[in-house]
Design an enzyme around this catalytic site. Structure first.
Site, PDB file in Angstrom:
ATOM      1  N   ASP A 282      -2.459   2.015  -4.589  1.00  0.00           N
ATOM      2  CA  ASP A 282      -3.698   2.366  -3.907  1.00  0.00           C
ATOM      3  C   ASP A 282      -4.751   1.282  -4.128  1.00  0.00           C
ATOM      4  O   ASP A 282      -4.670   0.501  -5.089  1.00  0.00           O
ATOM      5  CB  ASP A 282      -4.232   3.708  -4.407  1.00  0.00           C
ATOM      6  CG  ASP A 282      -3.346   4.870  -3.993  1.00  0.00           C
ATOM      7  OD1 ASP A 282      -2.739   4.773  -2.913  1.00  0.00           O
ATOM      8  OD2 ASP A 282      -3.270   5.853  -4.749  1.00  0.00           O
TER       9      ASP A 282
ATOM     10  N   HIS B 133       0.814  -1.218   0.000  1.00  0.00           N
ATOM     11  CA  HIS B 133       0.000   0.000   0.000  1.00  0.00           C
ATOM     12  C   HIS B 133       0.848   1.269   0.000  1.00  0.00           C
ATOM     13  O   HIS B 133       0.323   2.372  -0.176  1.00  0.00           O
ATOM     14  CB  HIS B 133      -0.929   0.008   1.221  1.00  0.00           C
ATOM     15  CG  HIS B 133      -2.249   0.673   0.960  1.00  0.00           C
ATOM     16  ND1 HIS B 133      -2.428   1.619  -0.020  1.00  0.00           N
ATOM     17  CD2 HIS B 133      -3.457   0.530   1.558  1.00  0.00           C
ATOM     18  CE1 HIS B 133      -3.688   2.033  -0.028  1.00  0.00           C
ATOM     19  NE2 HIS B 133      -4.329   1.388   0.929  1.00  0.00           N
TER      20      HIS B 133
END
Length: 465
Positions: free
Chosen positions: A444, A440
């Site tokens: 995204d 992450h």
């Protein structure tokens, strides 16, 4: 006389550790027959004999770390055979009596490297003529044990060894460290470097770090929690971590502490792929000797999806994201030694047939212990398939420094709603859950979900394989 040298097993490999000689001195060996097992920081490899003949001399002991290019044995092509029959695997004498049964082969760096006398780690000598198989080895210590003793300020003379012939092992030393901590004392922290990205291994051996702890260094953890001590009982079985198992453990801990893992799951209808595979698997078997699985189909769908979302084919380098043009696809393969991930380099140029060949060939190399370190490095994305024995889906750990890994579940026939001639209908279809773990820091959630949906779309809708 033919010289056997430590081969160059990869661009970043500077040395190898002799794990096991597969042929005894005096036995006949055929050209290309496995001669010796060598362990590197990338893989365990069987080194083949360069010629047919009799193994005349062994110049490197098991457990000894040898630089690339150094002579390790000689083969006499004209010598008579001393032993008849096939070359058996050499077996070592079992350990001394101890209430714990020991299984498995100890890590290469934990094997005995006797010295003439106890010395500082930098002065270790690797010869011990008076230490025979039945000799008392309690006064001799391996380099790893001596380094631990220096780092934790421990007097080895006060430790009762549990190794062969009373030898003090690394486990014995770490047991003293744990006991000291439990009694209220703070163990002297070892001086080790944080885990670094893969690169050329330095000839200077590093002290052993407890499994998983290498990745913990320098992460800002509080370091307060300590697992409760377990009291060993008669009948318990203790299996030492092999070198490969420790490398895997440290890599997994490092990845979880480095990347904020997020996993998203999709369900794909494999009806079209199942039908295509049934039609062509006989031809693949007859023409190429390949048992066609579903993995090459998913690999091709994944490659096509990466073409739409190139960010998923990135690696993290410090504070930069390097998006790779070439897709080097890692394919996890189970082996008796643990999970290895050989890499298909340049997979973006391959179709179904080439991918099937590559996956089949690399899997065979892993099973036969012939995979090279170069074939285990350079991956930009990984796909893992834990098998067909009841798994639904999972949350795989990313192989650093990559940013994503795809995991396949089991194909299960289930009733699903499908559209037939514009109307909804219930049909039995072969369905599979596919899960994507992503970093992450780089990816995204929106990008990851679209990428996983693209894989699902290629699996279900692509007509050209």
């Amino acid at each position: 006389m033919v010289d056997v040298i430590m081969p160059q097993m990869g661009e970043s490999i500077a040395e190898g550790t002799i794990t096991l000689w597969l042929v005894e001195v005096g036995q006949r060996v055929a050209a290309d027959q496995p001669l010796v097992q060598v362990s590197t920081d990338k893989a365990d490899v069987d080194i083949p004999s360069p010629a047919s003949g009799v193994l005349a001399e062994v110049l490197a002991k098991e457990g000894e770390t040898i630089p690339v290019g150094k002579l390790i044995a000689r083969i006499d092509e004209a010598a008579p055979t001393v032993f008849e029959g096939p070359a058996p695997v050499m077996k070592k004498e079992g350990p001394a009596e101890h209430p714990i049964r020991r299984e498995g082969i100890p890590a290469a760096e934990d094997r005995e490297r006797p010295g003439e006398e106890r010395r500082a780690p930098a002065e270790i000598v690797r010869e011990c003529p008076e230490c025979g198989p039945e000799g008392d080895r309690s006064a001799f210590f391996s380099p790893a044990v001596m380094r631990l003793a220096v780092e934790y300020d421990i007097d080895l003379k006060g430790i009762k060894g549990t190794g062969e012939g009373g030898r003090v092992t690394k486990s014995d030393v770490m047991g003293v460290v744990r006991m000291r901590h439990e009694e209220g004392g703070e163990p002297k922290a070892p001086v080790t470097e944080p885990v670094k990205e893969a690169g050329p291994r330095q000839p200077e051996a590093q002290p052993e770090t407890p499994v998983g702890e290498a990745a913990e260094r320098g992460t800002g953890g509080f370091g307060i929690y300590k697992p409760p001590a377990y009291e060993v009982e008669a009948g318990d079985t203790e299996t030492p971590f092999t070198r490969l198992r420790q490398i895997i453990a440290d890599a997994m801990v490092y990845s979880k502490r480095t990347s904020p893992h997020v996993t998203t799951v999709a369900e794909a209808d494999f009806d079209h792929i199942v039908g295509t595979r049934e039609n062509i698997k006989g031809k693949y078997k007859a023409d190429m000797g390949i048992s066609l699985t579903f993995l090459p189909f998913v690999a091709l769908a994944l490659i096509r999806a990466i073409g739409e979302f190139p960010l998923m084919n990135s690696v993290v380098q410090g504070s930069k994201i390097l998006t790779k043009k070439r897709i080097n696809l890692g394919v996890a393969v189970d082996s008796e030694r643990g999970l290895l991930v050989p890499v298909i380099h340049g997979a973006q140029e391959m179709g179904l047939e080439q991918l099937a060949r590559a996956i089949d060939g690399l899997s065979a190399k892993v099973r036969d212990r012939k995979v090279s370190p170069d074939e285990l490095t350079g991956g930009t994305f990984t796909i893992t398939n834990p098998g067909r024995e009841g798994n639904l889906f999972g949350t795989p750990i990313i192989s650093q420094p990559q940013v994503g890994i795809l995991r396949l579940g089991e194909i299960v026939k289930r009733p699903v709603v499908v559209e037939v001639d514009g109307e909804d209908a219930i049909a039995v279809r072969p369905m599979m859950f596919i899960s994507l773990s992503y970093d992450h820091r780089v990816v995204d959630g929106l990008t990851a979900n679209r990428f996983l949906h693209a894989i699902k779309r290629h699996i279900e809708e692509d007509k050209e394989w």
